[in-house]
Write a protein that holds these residues in place. Sequence first.
Motif, PDB file in Angstrom:
ATOM      1  N   GLY A 277       0.842  -1.194   0.000  1.00  0.00           N
ATOM      2  CA  GLY A 277       0.000   0.000   0.000  1.00  0.00           C
ATOM      3  C   GLY A 277       0.875   1.241   0.000  1.00  0.00           C
ATOM      4  N   GLU A 306      -0.384  -3.908   3.627  1.00  0.00           N
ATOM      5  CA  GLU A 306      -0.662  -2.579   4.173  1.00  0.00           C
ATOM      6  C   GLU A 306       0.072  -2.356   5.505  1.00  0.00           C
ATOM      7  N   THR A 321      -8.118   1.107   1.512  1.00  0.00           N
ATOM      8  CA  THR A 321      -9.513   0.883   1.135  1.00  0.00           C
ATOM      9  C   THR A 321     -10.391   2.035   1.604  1.00  0.00           C
ATOM     10  N   ALA A 328     -13.490  -3.344   1.071  1.00  0.00           N
ATOM     11  CA  ALA A 328     -12.402  -4.264   1.405  1.00  0.00           C
ATOM     12  C   ALA A 328     -12.559  -5.610   0.705  1.00  0.00           C
ATOM     13  N   VAL A 331     -10.390  -6.533  -2.365  1.00  0.00           N
ATOM     14  CA  VAL A 331      -9.010  -6.996  -2.206  1.00  0.00           C
ATOM     15  C   VAL A 331      -9.048  -8.407  -1.627  1.00  0.00           C
ATOM     16  N   ILE A 334      -5.819  -8.670   2.553  1.00  0.00           N
ATOM     17  CA  ILE A 334      -5.248  -7.445   3.102  1.00  0.00           C
ATOM     18  C   ILE A 334      -4.340  -7.842   4.262  1.00  0.00           C
TER      19      ILE A 334
END
Length: 529
Positions: A277, A306, A321, A328, A331, A334
């Motif tokens: 991210g 992230e 997000t 979310a 993805v 995460i």
Amino acid sequence: MDGAPESLIPVLSFLEGPLSTALTTFNKIPGSAVILRYVKSSHQNDPGRTILELLLLIFAIRTLLQSRTRADRNGSHYIQFSEKEVDELVEEWTPEPLAAPLTPAEQSDLAAVPIIAGPNGPRPKLVSTGKTATNLASFNFSGLSSNEHIKQRAVEILRKYGLGSCGPPGFYGTLDVHMDLENDIADFLGTEAAILYSQGFSTVSSVIPAFSKRGDIIVADRAVNFAIQKGIEISRSTVRWYDHNDLGSLEEVLISIEKDRKRRRGPLTRRFIITEGIFSKDGAMVDLPKLIELKLKYKYRLILDETYSFGSVGRTGRGLTELYNVPASKVDMILGSCAVGLNSCGGFCAGSQIVVDHQRINGPSFVFSASMPALLAVSASEGINIIRNTPSIFECLQTNVHAARAILDKLDCILIPSHPVSPVIHIYVRTTDPVPPSSAKFNLTFASPKDTLRLNEFDVEERLLQEVVEDCLAQGVILTRAKRLKGQEMVEPKPSIRLALSSALTKKETEKAVSVLRNSLVKTFGRRR
């Protein structure tokens, strides 16, 4: 026996009885018919194989029967030494060092590390001076490291549960507070489920090989962090790289992979896009909506790390997000760090229930590593509650980010590749040659003289930046150079000073600390010219 020579008839007659008895006994053994059918079929199809298997059977029996403790008792194969000779050899023997000795530069770096008296936080006390300093080196985006409520809850849990979990999650290591934290993370991010890992580094390096295997395809950014590199290496998947944070390059790679598959008429395999991210190497941020568009268009699964965006960007710290207003569920996986984002320890992977359940039996770190201590799990849960109910934390953080960038962006002697909203800010030395801010351009391969020259330039820049760090420390501001694993990572990032801004500092404190940095940069780089 009609066709046998007369001399063999007595021998065959003698063997006929024992063989008949042995065959009768063998037929009474359960499963003997299956073995007999296999032997007949194997001999019929490949007689040579029967001979080979018979030889292997004889060898196995011989190996099992012979003594494994047999030694050369007469000592003919050994050199006899006297006691004096043995002592002399022991005295002369010098063991090899466990690691290479530190270079002068490494010793200097180690000696320059500041030592903190008491707990770390936004305003720690230095042992060397006994004075309070402003901390712009530690990851404390939401200011949770100095939260008194979290400290009190941690003490309560320590008295109730003790310190360690004493086992991996699947083997009496899971406590109710671990399940509570997983539910808190899933609810906070808006996913079906989440799974905890007790070490932040091993989170992504376990998730990747849990899903991607040999023959599968991984498409990854060239500048991904070291943990992702290890996970990709462990997976043994086919890897294709695209230029750092360049989604145009990513699409070209995706198109070429599909063309190659159709040309070879290869089967469809599992395919993943892996990126960060906010990138740890330079603070750049990926364009998540465009990335999801490509993933859906070319039918890939997305693994988004992230580590540095969870708990730092978005209105309530939910990460990219929330920042880009993307569900979310778009993805697939995460990944985040409870250590960086929540000032606790470990990491997590959030996604669908199927994704999470699969990792409980296939995630190496989850299966083999002990669970995180209960007090740290509760600390992370309390951190989520605080940032959920106090969105002003991230307003303050962004105010500090904008204040720092307003001061630094005016300097001509530096280059900042980080995204304008990233609380992780990297500062490069601006060179006369146009140097791309992408860390993917700096390869560790020493194959050409040009690469060697570039690495020599990096060494010079590192020493220059270290002067700035030490000068700021003398003025009460703690900074750090971005550390590198020389010779171990796939790409060599350009040396930088890394700032980690915090909402625990006021705007005035941030401006004052960054002004010290600005003045030090101007002074140090002015001497260089």
